[in-house]
Design an enzyme around this catalytic site. Structure first.
Site, PDB file in Angstrom:
ATOM      1  N   THR A 204       0.924  -1.151   0.000  1.00 53.92           N
ATOM      2  CA  THR A 204      -0.151   0.121   0.102  1.00 53.92           C
ATOM      3  C   THR A 204       0.792   1.156  -0.010  1.00 53.92           C
ATOM      4  OG1 THR A 204      -1.736  -1.181   1.347  1.00 53.92           O
ATOM      5  CG2 THR A 204      -1.659   1.097   1.471  1.00 53.92           C
ATOM      6  N   ARG A 232     -12.165  -9.935  -0.826  1.00 56.19           N
ATOM      7  CA  ARG A 232     -12.173  -9.327   0.278  1.00 56.19           C
ATOM      8  C   ARG A 232     -11.582  -7.679  -0.052  1.00 56.19           C
ATOM      9  NH1 ARG A 232      -7.229  -6.386   2.319  1.00 56.19           N
ATOM     10  NH2 ARG A 232      -7.244  -6.634   4.419  1.00 56.19           N
ATOM     11  N   GLY A 234      -9.671  -4.256   2.274  1.00 56.76           N
ATOM     12  CA  GLY A 234      -9.164  -3.547   3.314  1.00 56.76           C
ATOM     13  C   GLY A 234      -9.741  -2.493   3.669  1.00 56.76           C
ATOM     14  N   ASP A 235      -8.995  -1.660   4.456  1.00 59.79           N
ATOM     15  CA  ASP A 235      -9.288  -0.474   4.702  1.00 59.79           C
ATOM     16  C   ASP A 235      -9.008   0.695   3.638  1.00 59.79           C
ATOM     17  OD1 ASP A 235      -6.550  -1.087   5.079  1.00 59.79           O
ATOM     18  OD2 ASP A 235      -6.345   0.807   6.082  1.00 59.79           O
ATOM     19  N   THR A 255      -1.811   2.118   6.906  1.00 64.75           N
ATOM     20  CA  THR A 255      -1.406   0.955   6.429  1.00 64.75           C
ATOM     21  C   THR A 255      -1.301  -0.020   7.134  1.00 64.75           C
ATOM     22  OG1 THR A 255       0.406   0.187   4.852  1.00 64.75           O
ATOM     23  CG2 THR A 255       0.805   1.586   6.907  1.00 64.75           C
ATOM     24  N   GLY A 256      -1.527  -1.465   6.748  1.00 65.50           N
ATOM     25  CA  GLY A 256      -1.284  -2.614   7.763  1.00 65.50           C
ATOM     26  C   GLY A 256      -2.763  -3.421   7.584  1.00 65.50           C
ATOM     27  N   GLY A 258      -5.829  -4.139   7.337  1.00 64.80           N
ATOM     28  CA  GLY A 258      -7.081  -3.281   6.970  1.00 64.80           C
ATOM     29  C   GLY A 258      -8.372  -3.702   7.824  1.00 64.80           C
TER      30      GLY A 258
END
Ligand code: SD4
Length: 344
Positions: A204, A232, A234-235, A255-256, A258
């Site tokens: 990201t 799927r 994420g954030d 980041t990371g 999500g």
């Protein structure tokens, strides 16, 4: 008072050299901030992305243009983990998510988008050309094609091809257990995964910028977690989770992992804490601590990092684990800064 000559000497000394910096104290102005403009972005790819953003900001351009063009550099880097060459989902397809937000709280987002090279540019078109905020999947792709974005063939980078083949051997669908002692980790469908050499494999880039008019904008673009379930999200494409901008207060990107950012409306929470008077660094720290409280012992298996800027141009970041870094560029310098963290 610092005179003009000394100021010039001081800036020449700080220079434009790229350096590994130390984290900043929460309540301090970033030492490099000699006013606007400024751009910051997550991870080391941010150095290259910031250059493109800086070309716009330094000429008095708008933060929105800077954050779009900046992360397009990363989307284009085929050896990186963000664009079409990135890690696929567990069925072998690369699906991309991105969002963008400007100083008027206009925002646009695309998610589960396939075969389009620049999801961030499509997100901006969603913002500017539709009455909606978010388009997903085949609808997002259809819109992109109608807007003139070419439909590309999926071509994994050699690194992604290898990582996917390695993952298929076990096809394990669980977070890579992190052994803190020897930093051994695996490659799993959770992002970012810690590699066996102890480094983080991230997918990201998030960028926030302030232009010469003091206006803020942000962007976030990703291939999501490698080897994720098909469909799927994420954030990263979710306004308030992977990105949030409030031009009166500040901006934040994440980041990371999500799922754990979404749970706490991460970027929005950081901005709200800045509204209450916390520095960017302390606001990021508080939300990281909230995630750790919620996850309990499982927090040791995941990584999340936040990067924020406020209206005064103060910049701050915090992460769960050691290893998160961000790139900063302004009139004074260009460098990579290691974020503070809770766990080794
Ligand atoms: C996601 N937040 O899809 C993204 C992944 C990421 O470094 O940040 N990777 O959950």
């Amino acid at each position: 008072m610092i005179n003009r000559r000394k100021f010039i000497q001081a800036s020449a000394f700080t220079g434009l050299a790229t350096a590994i910096g130390q984290p900043l104290r929460g309540n301090d102005l970033h030492p490099a901030i000699k006013g606007k403009p400024v751009v910051v972005s997550t991870w080391d790819a941010g150095i290259r992305a910031n250059k493109a953003a800086w070309d716009i900001l330094s000429k008095g351009g708008r933060a929105l243009d800077a954050v779009e063009k900046g992360v397009m550099v990363t989307e284009e880097e085929q050896n990186c983990c963000v664009g079409l060459g990135a890690n696929p989902d567990r069925d072998g397809f690369v699906t991309l998510d991105a969002c963008i937000m400007d100083e008027f709280s206009n925002c646009g987002s695309v998610a589960f988008l396939e075969r389009i090279k620049h999801p961030i540019a499509v997100a901006r078109r969603v913002m500017e050309k539709t009455p909606h905020v978010m388009l997903v999947g085949s609808g997002a792709q259809q819109f992109a094609v109608a807007e003139g974005f070419p439909l590309e063939e999926q071509k994994l980078s050699p690194e992604a091809e290898k990582a996917y083949k390695d993952w298929l051997i076990k096809s394990e669908y669980k977070p890579p257990a992190i052994n803190v002692e020897n930093k051994q980790g695996g490659h799993g469908p959770f992002a970012p995964a810690r590699l066996s050499n102890g480094e983080w494999n991230h997918d990201t880039i998030g960028m926030v910028a302030m232009d010469t008019n003091g206006n803020l904008s942000g962007s976030c673009t990703t291939s999501g977690a490698g080897f994720k379930m098909r469909g799927r999200l994420g954030d990263s494409p979710i306004i308030g989770a992977g990105l949030f901008v409030d031009n009166e207060v500040g901006a934040c990107t994440a980041t990371g992992q999500g799922e754990d950012v979404i749970r706490v409306a991460g970027s929005h929470s950081v901005v709200e804490l800045m509204r209450q008077g916390l520095s960017p660094e302390m606001a990021c720290k508080k939300v990281i601590e909230r995630i750790i409280r919620i996850k309990g012992p499982k927090a040791k298996d995941i990584q999340v990092g936040f990067l924020a800027i406020n209206k005064k141009g103060q910049v701050g970041a915090w992460s769960i684990h050691k290893g998160f870094e961000y790139a900063i560029r302004n009139q004074g310098e260009e460098r990579l800064v290691k974020a503070k963290f809770v766990m080794e």
